[in-house]
Design a protein around this motif. Structure first.
Motif, PDB file in Angstrom:
ATOM      1  N   ILE A 209      94.549  35.268  72.468  1.00  0.00           N
ATOM      2  CA  ILE A 209      93.168  35.681  72.758  1.00  0.00           C
ATOM      3  C   ILE A 209      93.153  36.664  73.923  1.00  0.00           C
ATOM      4  O   ILE A 209      92.410  37.653  73.908  1.00  0.00           O
ATOM      5  N   ALA A 210      93.986  36.407  74.940  1.00  0.00           N
ATOM      6  CA  ALA A 210      94.069  37.344  76.072  1.00  0.00           C
ATOM      7  C   ALA A 210      94.573  38.716  75.629  1.00  0.00           C
ATOM      8  O   ALA A 210      94.113  39.743  76.142  1.00  0.00           O
ATOM      9  N   LEU A 211      95.501  38.742  74.681  1.00  0.00           N
ATOM     10  CA  LEU A 211      96.033  40.011  74.188  1.00  0.00           C
ATOM     11  C   LEU A 211      94.962  40.842  73.468  1.00  0.00           C
ATOM     12  O   LEU A 211      95.116  42.063  73.328  1.00  0.00           O
ATOM     13  N   SER A 212      93.889  40.186  73.028  1.00  0.00           N
ATOM     14  CA  SER A 212      92.861  40.894  72.259  1.00  0.00           C
ATOM     15  C   SER A 212      92.055  41.880  73.099  1.00  0.00           C
ATOM     16  O   SER A 212      91.228  42.630  72.550  1.00  0.00           O
ATOM     17  N   VAL A 213      92.263  41.891  74.416  1.00  0.00           N
ATOM     18  CA  VAL A 213      91.511  42.835  75.266  1.00  0.00           C
ATOM     19  C   VAL A 213      92.154  44.224  75.275  1.00  0.00           C
ATOM     20  O   VAL A 213      91.565  45.169  75.798  1.00  0.00           O
ATOM     21  N   ARG A 214      93.355  44.345  74.726  1.00  0.00           N
ATOM     22  CA  ARG A 214      94.064  45.638  74.772  1.00  0.00           C
ATOM     23  C   ARG A 214      93.387  46.671  73.886  1.00  0.00           C
ATOM     24  O   ARG A 214      92.932  46.359  72.798  1.00  0.00           O
TER      25      ARG A 214
END
Length: 214
Positions: A209-214
């Motif tokens: 989920i954190a990676l989805s901000v890229r």
């Protein structure tokens, strides 16, 4: 430090913190257990902060979800049972994620996604129901919210077809698996190995989920 270097370094830190937490859990080293459970989630939040190209509303909502999850981590690991506050913290985190995944998205209804989620939820809830006692309503509400999160993240991916939306979808599905395992272990049948499965899948879910901000 470029994005790739940040990602690698942060991933190694997250992995190390998660392993220390698990080591503390299984070796009954309380200080490792208590320190590194929230520190791992905060490390994922730090990764989210560093990866985001701009602090958009989407990023703020994901960060809010991670911070609420950290609060939930703390409630659930306390010696005295704080299951309801922990459940509410994660419920609020899922709501933050749902709002984030819904942003700039015209909601559609992909029944090939919705139907399996509903079937899985009904079967699982039926399995747990006799063991839930006074927790029936809280678990029903929580399960409904996390299923909605998985659905919305899937609709986002099917609409945008980007790597970022794919990461969010994977994270939501893995979160669903992690929480299902937690519920089964708590209310149906406890297993010594279950905690490892729960915590590894939980951190993986938050990581994606954190990676989805890229």
């Amino acid at each position: 430090m470029d994005v790739t270097t940040t990602l690698i370094a942060s991933t190694l830190v997250i992995l190390m913190c998660a392993l220390l937490h698990l080591y503390g859990a299984y070796k009954e080293l309380k200080w490792l257990f208590y320190v590194f459970k929230p520190v791992t989630t905060l490390s994922i939040a730090a990764l989210c902060w560093h990866l985001s190209p701009a602090l958009s509303d989407y990023v703020w909502l994901i960060l809010l979800g991670l911070l609420l999850s950290t609060l939930g981590d703390i409630f659930l690991m306390l010696p005295k049972d704080r299951f309801i506050p922990g459940l509410l913290s994660f419920l609020a985190a899922h709501v933050a994620y749902i709002v984030a995944f819904s942003m700039q998205l015209e909601i559609t209804y992909t029944w090939a996604l919705i139907t399996p989620l509903i079937i899985i939820a009904i079967v699982y809830l039926t399995l747990l129901w006799p063991s839930l006692a006074e927790m029936k309503v809280p678990v029903l509400v929580y399960m409904s919210i996390i299923v909605v999160m998985a659905w919305i993240s899937g609709e986002r991916y099917f609409t945008l077809e980007s790597s970022a939306s794919f990461y969010a979808f994977i994270g939501a599905v893995v979160f669903l698996f992690s929480d299902a395992t937690l519920a089964f272990d708590r209310f149906k049948k406890q297993s010594h190995s279950a905690y490892g499965v729960i915590i590894v899948s939980y951190y993986l879910a938050q990581y994606f989920i954190a990676l989805s901000v890229r």
